[in-house]
Design a protein around this motif. Structure first.
Motif, PDB file in Angstrom:
ATOM      1  N   GLY A   1      -3.669  -3.888 -50.062  1.00 36.04           N
ATOM      2  CA  GLY A   1      -2.309  -3.394 -49.851  1.00 36.04           C
ATOM      3  C   GLY A   1      -1.554  -4.301 -48.904  1.00 36.04           C
ATOM      4  N   ARG A   2      -2.224  -4.664 -47.797  1.00 34.76           N
ATOM      5  CA  ARG A   2      -1.564  -5.513 -46.821  1.00 34.76           C
ATOM      6  C   ARG A   2      -1.292  -6.897 -47.406  1.00 34.76           C
ATOM      7  N   ARG A   3      -2.276  -7.427 -48.141  1.00 35.31           N
ATOM      8  CA  ARG A   3      -2.076  -8.760 -48.738  1.00 35.31           C
ATOM      9  C   ARG A   3      -0.940  -8.732 -49.740  1.00 35.31           C
ATOM     10  N   ALA A   4      -0.893  -7.665 -50.553  1.00 32.72           N
ATOM     11  CA  ALA A   4       0.170  -7.557 -51.556  1.00 32.72           C
ATOM     12  C   ALA A   4       1.528  -7.489 -50.871  1.00 32.72           C
ATOM     13  N   ALA A   5       1.603  -6.757 -49.750  1.00 32.22           N
ATOM     14  CA  ALA A   5       2.872  -6.644 -49.035  1.00 32.22           C
ATOM     15  C   ALA A   5       3.325  -8.016 -48.541  1.00 32.22           C
ATOM     16  N   TRP A   6       2.377  -8.791 -48.005  1.00 40.42           N
ATOM     17  CA  TRP A   6       2.743 -10.132 -47.537  1.00 40.42           C
ATOM     18  C   TRP A   6       3.243 -11.020 -48.672  1.00 40.42           C
ATOM     19  N   VAL A   7       2.499 -10.972 -49.801  1.00 40.34           N
ATOM     20  CA  VAL A   7       2.900 -11.792 -50.942  1.00 40.34           C
ATOM     21  C   VAL A   7       4.279 -11.374 -51.426  1.00 40.34           C
ATOM     22  N   ALA A   8       4.505 -10.058 -51.504  1.00 40.44           N
ATOM     23  CA  ALA A   8       5.805  -9.563 -51.961  1.00 40.44           C
ATOM     24  C   ALA A   8       6.909 -10.052 -51.025  1.00 40.44           C
ATOM     25  N   PHE A   9       6.642 -10.012 -49.728  1.00 41.82           N
ATOM     26  CA  PHE A   9       7.644 -10.431 -48.763  1.00 41.82           C
ATOM     27  C   PHE A   9       7.975 -11.918 -48.933  1.00 41.82           C
ATOM     28  N   VAL A  10       6.929 -12.735 -49.068  1.00 45.87           N
ATOM     29  CA  VAL A  10       7.156 -14.179 -49.217  1.00 45.87           C
ATOM     30  C   VAL A  10       7.919 -14.467 -50.505  1.00 45.87           C
ATOM     31  N   LEU A  11       7.533 -13.759 -51.591  1.00 45.33           N
ATOM     32  CA  LEU A  11       8.241 -13.965 -52.857  1.00 45.33           C
ATOM     33  C   LEU A  11       9.708 -13.563 -52.721  1.00 45.33           C
TER      34      LEU A  11
END
Lengths: 295, 247, 285
Positions: free
Chosen positions: C28-38
């Motif tokens: 969940g945390r990794r996905a949030a980071w990726v979403a933010f960067v995207l």
């Protein structure tokens, strides 16, 4: 003060209270008068410098009223939707520009936060590697904070050309200055004692910051960042005045050309946008802080 | 194993530690006693290099501890694990992450920055918590624990550092009597089972008598007693605690 | 001595839930980071930000920076100083005006003084609207209404500040100690008496301190009002930038920085004094 109620005692009590107050404040009165005197003089001098006169107020305020009323669209109940449609005739384009405005604030806040985050550690007295680092970081952040965003925007429009890049960089630099200083003050609340456990375990300087400082300051950092984002959306709405992207350029155009209906239409959309951003940001802030409390 | 020669530390005009020399052998459990402000804490902090001495030398085997810089210094701190009176845990990190902070000197930087600890280190930390009966609390935040529990977490952190030496600075001064026993028992067990050398600052003579085999008494920055616990008689105690501060 | 593999195997049997981080949380945390960067990258792309443009612009920026040294005034320093004083006058009068308007609005908007929901709610919404529009936008509008010059700037600052100050004042009035109000009321005081005797001494320091703080902030915003023709040093700043007179720009910026710093210092000092002086009588009441 809550004594028995006898006929007509209230006036006496009020006078007694008044008298006591007068006693307490008599020696303060001279100081207050002095303060008021200075204030009056300053107002007079400023009024002269600011070219203010009663005449201007008397003329100006009704004119502001008629200006506002002229911006309001004619709406009748029978043709409500057609009227609204005519009012928002370029609504799609305006919403697009407002969306760009929010994006400018988002990108600029992100860049500013990242830079401010890393500068906040050398700028904190207890974490700076040395006096030189500390002074350099402090002075740099101070400069970035004091130069107004719009001035940066004007300089950057010259260097990078018209468009969002100039606006993003201007807001990012200012954000870095403001948040870098706020963050460094939060860092300074961390006691050395609580970091000793990490230092004594053999952590290097950056690891002490990551493991010892960051977990303790992160909630406050996030809260300030979101507040700054809200402010940056407002800033992004005016950097277009100097050609640095967002809704500002369009807004300036319709105000300067006295296209009254469009002024009210754009301002309404802008106010809605700002309110929405505020609400969403507040929601996120509460969720993060609550989660922090629960964990 | 650990040799200290003429160690002196001044804070401004105050001499906190004056010309201290002593030798520590592997596997000893040493109680350092004395009045508060006598210099006990300064001695342990000097050994871990949290502070620097004004003069003197510290050797570990044939290593010159005071010459260490950078990575070597961080590795020395890992080997000379400290335990503090106020626990020095990070309140907002979980208990498990707090213990894993003990691995900080051995993992690559990106791992400590992302808290992505190696599996082997996690296993090590869980076993350390298990030895101290703290696994039930592993995922709680450190500030949700009682003082005695926090100190046990701090001991677990010291254990995963894979230290050669444990420097406990008044580990029980902030604890109630029951927690005091639990923490001191843990230290004794580690000393016994792992053969780890323990230097423990203590305020109370009784605790020192119960747990330590060798006592070092410090008075006004000087070592005034150094010997087996049996030799700690009334005269020695008077010397350490002093009727009034002479010299 | 056990090997790392043994230890992992052992702990994975005894405490599997502790050994492996909760995958839902982790991913969940990794996905949030990726979403933010995207999101960040997409926004940058959408806004037309490109590293290429950044680097080419950077050389221009360097040219500007070099031409800024040494700062010069070309004989205009007296005009600059006058404009700077005008800037301070705009900030000062704007703050005074906003404070004067905000005092009655603050009492009207406070629930404990005016219990009418309609007034309370309506007033707050109007203030929200006023606040949602930036000072510079108001300045531009006032330039249309009253013409070019500092008067437009004063009105713009006064209006925008009223939106914020009235809300803060109202909250201060609501937070004022109720007991003191009850005391006056039980002594037979009217609503106006309560406001004057019980609430005023408590809220005055808050009002004063906030107004001083706003004066500080307004000094900063007033420096750029001239960009839209609303008076002050900003006019010269915008003009010199327009004609690329970078050494003049540097001179003006060097004038602004210490002025703003001095106002910051003065305001902080006065705020400390104001709170100290007015705290005592309020508490004694």
């Amino acid at each position: 003060m809550t004594g028995p109620v006898t006929p007509k005692p209230s006036a006496d009590i009020v006078t007694i209270v008044e008298a006591q107050r007068r006693d307490l404040q008599r020696d303060k009165r001279r100081q207050t008068l002095l303060f008021l005197g200075v204030l009056v003089v300053l107002v007079a001098v400023s009024g002269h410098l600011g070219e203010v006169s009663w005449q201007k107020f008397v003329n100006g305020i009704p004119r502001f009223g008629s200006y506002i009323s002229r911006t309001l669209p004619p709406v009748s109940p029978e043709t409500l939707w057609a009227d609204l449609g005519r009012w928002m005739w370029a609504g799609g384009r305006w919403v697009g520009l407002l969306f760009d405005t929010v994006l400018i604030a988002f990108v600029a806040t992100t860049l500013g936060v990242v830079a401010g985050f890393f500068l906040s550690f050398p700028a904190a007295r207890n974490l700076a590697g040395g006096v030189v680092h500390y002074q350099l970081a402090r002075r740099f952040l101070e400069l970035m904070r004091t130069v107004p965003e719009l001035v940066f925007a004007m300089l950057f429009v010259f260097a990078f050309g018209l468009g969002a890049l100039a606006g993003v960089l201007a807001i990012a630099l200012h954000t870095m200055g403001v948040l870098g200083k706020l963050f460094s003050e939060i860092n300074e609340t961390i006691s050395d004692k609580s970091l000793e456990g990490v230092v004594a375990a053999g952590a290097s300087r950056d690891q002490v910051i990551r493991l010892g400082v960051v977990p303790q300051v992160l909630p406050a950092f996030i809260s300030y960042t979101l507040l700054r984002f809200e402010i940056n959306v407002r800033s992004a709405s005016v950097i277009g005045f100097v050609g640095a992207g967002g809704i500002g350029q369009e807004l300036m155009f319709v105000i300067n050309q006295f296209i009254y209906r469009d002024i009210s239409a754009i301002l309404l959309l802008l106010i809605i946008t700002v309110a929405l951003v505020d609400i969403v940001s507040e929601k996120i802030r509460h969720r993060i802080l609550d989660g922090e409390q629960r964990r | 194993m650990l040799r200290i020669e003429g160690l002196t530390r001044r804070f401004g005009t105050v001499t906190a530690l004056h010309d201290v020399s002593l030798t520590v052998e592997e596997g000893e459990f040493i109680g350092v006693i004395g009045r508060s402000g006598a210099g006990k804490s300064t001695l342990l902090r000097l050994i871990n290099r949290l502070i620097e001495p004004s003069s003197g030398r510290i050797f570990f085997g044939d290593e010159d501890v005071l010459a260490k810089r950078g990575r070597a210094l961080q590795d020395w701190r890992r080997r000379a694990a400290m335990i503090f009176q106020q626990f020095a845990l990070i309140d907002r990190l979980s208990v498990l992450d707090n213990v894993l902070v003990g691995r900080v000197a051995t993992v690559p930087r990106w791992r400590s920055w992302t808290l992505a600890w190696p599996l082997a280190d996690r296993a090590l930390a869980i076993e350390a918590l298990d030895r101290l009966d703290m696994t039930d609390h592993a995922l709680k935040r450190a500030d949700q624990l009682s003082g005695g529990q926090q100190q046990r977490v701090a001991i677990a952190r010291a254990l995963v550092q894979a230290p050669r030496l444990i420097l406990a600075d008044e580990p029980v001064a902030s604890l109630d009597p029951r927690s005091t026993r639990a923490v001191m028992d843990s230290l004794a067990r580690i000393n016994r089972e792992d053969g780890l050398t323990v230097l423990c600052n203590l305020h109370h003579i009784d605790l020192a008598r119960d747990y330590c085999r060798r006592i070092i008494g410090i008075h006004a920055g000087r070592v005034v007693f150094d010997g087996p616990v049996e030799a700690l008689d009334a005269a020695a105690i008077a010397l350490i605690y002093g009727q009034d501060g002479e010299e | 001595m056990t090997t790392a593999a043994d230890r992992i195997a052992r702990v994975s049997r005894t405490y599997p839930a502790l050994l492996y981080p909760d995958p839902r949380k982790l991913w969940g945390r990794r996905a949030a980071w990726v979403a933010f960067v995207l999101a960040f990258l997409w926004a940058s792309y959408h806004l037309g930000l490109s590293p290429m443009r950044f680097w080419t612009g950077f050389t221009d920026l360097w040219i500007i920076a070099r031409q800024m040294v040494p700062p010069t005034h070309n004989g205009f320093w007296l005009d600059y100083l006058a404009a700077l004083l005008e800037t301070l006058a705009i900030a000062f009068l704007g703050t005074i005006l906003a404070s004067l308007i905000s005092i009655p609005l603050g009492f009207l908007g406070a629930r404990n003084v005016v219990p009418s929901f309609a007034i309370h709610f309506g007033l707050r919404r109007v203030l929200d609207v006023v606040r949602g529009v930036d000072t510079l936008i108001w300045a531009l509008i006032f330039v249309s209404v009253v013409g070019l010059g500092p008067f437009a700037g004063i009105l713009a600052i006064a209006l925008n500040d009223t939106g914020v100050l009235a809300k803060i004042y109202a909250e201060a009035v609501e937070n004022a100690d109720r007991k003191a109000g009850e005391g006056v009321r039980s002594a037979g005081g009217s609503g106006a008496d309560v406001a004057r005797l019980a609430i005023w001494p408590q809220v005055f320091p808050v009002f004063l301190s906030n107004s001083l703080y706003f004066f500080e902030a307004n000094t900063r915003s007033a420096t750029i009002l001239g960009v839209v023709g609303a008076g002050g040093i900003g006019f010269f700043l915008a003009d010199r930038i327009r004609v690329n007179a970078w050494s003049d720009v540097a001179f003006i910026i060097l004038l602004i920085l210490p002025t703003v710093a001095a106002i910051d210092y003065l305001s902080r000092w006065l705020r400390k004094k104001a709170i100290g002086r007015h705290d005592a009588p309020g508490a004694r009441m």
